[in-house]
Design a protein around this motif. Structure first.
Motif, PDB file in Angstrom:
ATOM      1  N   GLU A  24      46.688  51.231  53.810  1.00 48.88           N
ATOM      2  CA  GLU A  24      45.593  51.613  54.820  1.00 48.88           C
ATOM      3  C   GLU A  24      46.447  52.064  56.208  1.00 48.88           C
ATOM      4  N   SER A  25      47.242  50.862  56.503  1.00 48.23           N
ATOM      5  CA  SER A  25      48.077  51.207  57.733  1.00 48.23           C
ATOM      6  C   SER A  25      49.497  51.657  57.741  1.00 48.23           C
ATOM      7  N   GLY A  26      50.082  51.494  56.738  1.00 38.02           N
ATOM      8  CA  GLY A  26      51.516  52.079  56.462  1.00 38.02           C
ATOM      9  C   GLY A  26      52.523  51.130  56.706  1.00 38.02           C
ATOM     10  N   ASP A  27      52.025  49.895  57.208  1.00 43.75           N
ATOM     11  CA  ASP A  27      53.001  48.653  57.514  1.00 43.75           C
ATOM     12  C   ASP A  27      53.792  48.368  56.376  1.00 43.75           C
ATOM     13  N   CYS A  28      55.041  48.128  56.466  1.00 41.63           N
ATOM     14  CA  CYS A  28      55.902  47.862  55.427  1.00 41.63           C
ATOM     15  C   CYS A  28      56.697  46.388  55.639  1.00 41.63           C
ATOM     16  N   LYS A  29      56.375  45.229  54.761  1.00 33.79           N
ATOM     17  CA  LYS A  29      56.954  43.865  54.750  1.00 33.79           C
ATOM     18  C   LYS A  29      57.651  43.679  53.719  1.00 33.79           C
ATOM     19  N   VAL A  30      58.523  42.837  53.944  1.00 35.23           N
ATOM     20  CA  VAL A  30      59.561  42.025  52.719  1.00 35.23           C
ATOM     21  C   VAL A  30      59.178  40.634  52.703  1.00 35.23           C
ATOM     22  N   TYR A  31      58.826  40.243  51.455  1.00 35.12           N
ATOM     23  CA  TYR A  31      58.533  38.832  51.093  1.00 35.12           C
ATOM     24  C   TYR A  31      59.766  38.324  50.120  1.00 35.12           C
ATOM     25  N   ALA A  32      60.150  37.197  50.605  1.00 29.83           N
ATOM     26  CA  ALA A  32      61.106  36.320  49.751  1.00 29.83           C
ATOM     27  C   ALA A  32      60.238  35.718  48.729  1.00 29.83           C
ATOM     28  N   GLN A  33      60.678  35.646  47.253  1.00 32.47           N
ATOM     29  CA  GLN A  33      59.866  34.949  46.539  1.00 32.47           C
ATOM     30  C   GLN A  33      60.781  33.621  46.015  1.00 32.47           C
ATOM     31  N   ARG A  34      60.146  32.684  45.926  1.00 32.23           N
ATOM     32  CA  ARG A  34      60.704  31.295  45.393  1.00 32.23           C
ATOM     33  C   ARG A  34      59.958  30.667  44.374  1.00 32.23           C
ATOM     34  N   ASN A  35      60.472  30.094  43.305  1.00 36.38           N
ATOM     35  CA  ASN A  35      59.732  29.318  42.523  1.00 36.38           C
ATOM     36  C   ASN A  35      59.543  27.863  42.946  1.00 36.38           C
ATOM     37  N   VAL A  36      58.221  27.393  42.399  1.00 37.88           N
ATOM     38  CA  VAL A  36      58.008  25.802  42.883  1.00 37.88           C
ATOM     39  C   VAL A  36      58.609  25.135  41.763  1.00 37.88           C
ATOM     40  N   VAL A  37      59.399  24.094  42.248  1.00 39.01           N
ATOM     41  CA  VAL A  37      60.113  23.244  41.164  1.00 39.01           C
ATOM     42  C   VAL A  37      60.196  21.669  41.732  1.00 39.01           C
ATOM     43  N   GLU A  38      60.360  20.863  40.551  1.00 41.21           N
ATOM     44  CA  GLU A  38      60.600  19.482  40.983  1.00 41.21           C
ATOM     45  C   GLU A  38      61.966  19.102  41.906  1.00 41.21           C
ATOM     46  N   GLU A  39      62.831  19.727  41.409  1.00 43.70           N
ATOM     47  CA  GLU A  39      64.463  19.409  42.059  1.00 43.70           C
ATOM     48  C   GLU A  39      64.684  20.938  42.463  1.00 43.70           C
ATOM     49  N   VAL A  40      65.104  21.243  43.886  1.00 44.75           N
ATOM     50  CA  VAL A  40      65.660  22.281  44.267  1.00 44.75           C
ATOM     51  C   VAL A  40      67.235  22.478  43.958  1.00 44.75           C
ATOM     52  N   LEU A  41      67.642  23.429  43.050  1.00 46.50           N
ATOM     53  CA  LEU A  41      69.145  23.638  43.005  1.00 46.50           C
ATOM     54  C   LEU A  41      69.633  24.855  43.867  1.00 46.50           C
ATOM     55  N   ASP A  42      68.897  25.804  44.146  1.00 47.87           N
ATOM     56  CA  ASP A  42      68.986  26.934  44.945  1.00 47.87           C
ATOM     57  C   ASP A  42      68.083  27.342  45.831  1.00 47.87           C
ATOM     58  N   PRO A  43      68.307  26.913  46.860  1.00 44.92           N
ATOM     59  CA  PRO A  43      67.043  27.351  47.969  1.00 44.92           C
ATOM     60  C   PRO A  43      66.541  28.505  48.226  1.00 44.92           C
ATOM     61  N   ARG A  44      67.856  29.507  47.775  1.00 45.67           N
ATOM     62  CA  ARG A  44      67.168  30.899  47.968  1.00 45.67           C
ATOM     63  C   ARG A  44      66.215  31.333  46.796  1.00 45.67           C
ATOM     64  N   LEU A  45      66.208  30.717  45.590  1.00 50.10           N
ATOM     65  CA  LEU A  45      65.305  30.978  44.750  1.00 50.10           C
ATOM     66  C   LEU A  45      64.248  30.016  44.479  1.00 50.10           C
ATOM     67  N   GLU A  46      64.426  28.659  44.921  1.00 51.79           N
ATOM     68  CA  GLU A  46      63.386  27.785  44.529  1.00 51.79           C
ATOM     69  C   GLU A  46      62.954  27.175  45.733  1.00 51.79           C
ATOM     70  N   ILE A  47      61.629  26.347  45.836  1.00 51.34           N
ATOM     71  CA  ILE A  47      61.152  25.832  46.661  1.00 51.34           C
ATOM     72  C   ILE A  47      60.529  24.333  45.953  1.00 51.34           C
ATOM     73  N   SER A  48      60.957  23.110  46.732  1.00 43.72           N
ATOM     74  CA  SER A  48      60.210  21.962  46.175  1.00 43.72           C
ATOM     75  C   SER A  48      58.737  22.147  46.450  1.00 43.72           C
ATOM     76  N   LEU A  49      58.010  21.129  45.356  1.00 45.28           N
ATOM     77  CA  LEU A  49      56.648  21.208  45.421  1.00 45.28           C
ATOM     78  C   LEU A  49      55.980  20.688  46.897  1.00 45.28           C
ATOM     79  N   SER A  50      56.642  19.624  47.462  1.00 47.83           N
ATOM     80  CA  SER A  50      56.415  19.361  48.921  1.00 47.83           C
ATOM     81  C   SER A  50      56.249  20.307  49.869  1.00 47.83           C
ATOM     82  N   GLU A  51      57.301  21.437  49.848  1.00 46.98           N
ATOM     83  CA  GLU A  51      57.397  22.106  50.734  1.00 46.98           C
ATOM     84  C   GLU A  51      56.596  23.134  50.388  1.00 46.98           C
ATOM     85  N   ALA A  52      55.985  23.352  49.189  1.00 43.65           N
ATOM     86  CA  ALA A  52      55.024  24.519  48.965  1.00 43.65           C
ATOM     87  C   ALA A  52      53.630  23.961  49.474  1.00 43.65           C
ATOM     88  N   ARG A  53      53.582  22.880  49.302  1.00 48.36           N
ATOM     89  CA  ARG A  53      52.208  22.300  49.607  1.00 48.36           C
ATOM     90  C   ARG A  53      51.998  22.289  51.010  1.00 48.36           C
TER      91      ARG A  53
END
Length: 360
Positions: free
Chosen positions: A52-81
């Motif tokens: 509609e507006s033509g705005d362009c945005k970039v989103y980082a995608q991280r999987n919700v996990v119990e133990e974070v091994l790579d913060p660039r790809l993962e996020i803890s459940l507590s941080e996600a909540r």
């Protein structure tokens, strides 16, 4: 990018037939590649372009996990909540990471993608246009000669006439108008490649159809063509209407129709014969202009022995066997030509043996 850009895409959709959604998806994919190349190729990311507006945005995608091994790809459940209480293990959290100067990159990338897609669409249109014309005749102007290849301009594209498909002895110069037969249309990354021929028997067939209305209407049928380009050709024609002479229809008033074709083929000799369902008569006619005395047929082997007067032997065989060779191609029969004296030596009483085979 803005609403004007989106409107421009819709205009392209109307003019070029390129879907605006397809373009937007292609732009998003290109922007994602640009982002990873310039800002962060190691993280999972997604680019969204607002329709509609033509705005362009970039989103980082991280999987919700119990133990974070790579913060660039993962996020803890507590941080996600902390972001949203509804997140659970296995979900994907999207966080906006649009760089400050991404708009400039986005505009450049979008332009490149649109230009590329327009070019691809135009190539596809040209390909579809000519792919449906394989086996048809085209007329164009010689644009240039490169390594003996003649490139013929056909509007927004060009056709290639290779040396192997050129009539022996013909020369081409820039600006010459030529007719050629479309042999093959190939789709390549650089656009469609159209290969044409001046030697193909199909060219002769199409030229006849252009000049002879009876062929177009189906009254006269072209049964077979045998051609040695630049030298001599033979065609066999048949009339569905007993009141129409098929040979006369092809020759035309005062020979005008056949002469037009001969001129187009730069003097190539053309024998037009009447097709006959009786093999012996068809074989005899195929050796025109030679006169035939008799024809003996072996149906199973598709072999015909033809007897000609002595003075007609060289004419029946033709220069370097050309007449006999073309007759064999035209009829589909293997033809053995013998003179009357040769037959008399082999079979002294051959006239009595083959009395029924003599051509009236």
């Amino acid at each position: 990018m803005n609403t004007e850009f989106l409107e421009a895409l819709k205009d392209l959709e109307r003019e070029k037939g390129i879907s605006a959604n397809v373009l937007l998806e292609a732009i998003e994919a290109a922007l994602l590649s640009a982002y990873k190349r310039n800002f962060g190729s190691l993280q999972n990311a997604k680019v969204l372009l607002d329709r509609e507006s033509g705005d362009c945005k970039v989103y980082a995608q991280r999987n919700v996990v119990e133990e974070v091994l790579d913060p660039r790809l993962e996020i803890s459940l507590s941080e996600a909540r902390a972001i949203d209480p509804l997140y659970n293990l296995g979900d994907v959290v999207e966080t906006e990471v649009t760089p400050r100067n991404f708009g400039r990159i986005a505009a450049q990338t979008a332009k490149q993608v649109v230009v590329q897609r327009i070019r691809e669409a135009e190539r596809n249109i040209i390909y579809e246009q000519f792919a449906n014309r394989e086996g048809d005749i085209i007329s164009g102007v010689v644009q240039r000669i490169e390594q003996k290849n003649a490139f013929i301009e056909l509007g927004k594209t060009e056709a290639i006439l290779t040396p192997a498909e050129q009539i022996p002895g013909e020369t081409y110069a820039q600006g010459d108008r030529v007719k050629a037969y479309i042999v093959e249309v190939k789709k390549t990354t650089k656009g469609p490649q159209i290969f044409v021929s001046r030697t193909h028997p199909g060219l002769l067939k199409r030229l006849l159809e252009l000049e002879v209305p009876e062929l177009q209407e189906g009254v006269v049928e072209l049964k077979s063509v045998a051609r040695e380009a630049g030298y001599r050709s033979k065609i066999a024609v048949f009339s569905r209407d007993e009141n129409v002479d098929p040979v006369g229809a092809c020759v035309g008033p005062k020979g005008m129709r056949v002469q037009t074709i001969v001129n187009e083929l730069h003097g190539e000799k053309l024998d037009i014969i009447k097709w006959d369902p009786e093999p012996s008569k068809f074989v005899a006619s195929s050796l025109s202009p030679a006169k035939v005395v008799a024809v003996e047929i072996w149906e199973d082997e598709k072999v015909a022995r033809v007897i000609v007067p002595d003075y007609q032997l060289s004419l029946a065989i033709g220069k370097e066997g050309q007449n006999a060779r073309l007759a064999a191609k035209l009829t589909g029969w293997k033809i053995d030509i013998k003179s009357e004296s040769q037959m008399a030596e082999l079979y002294p009483d051959y006239k009595d043996l083959f009395a029924e085979e003599f051509i009236e």
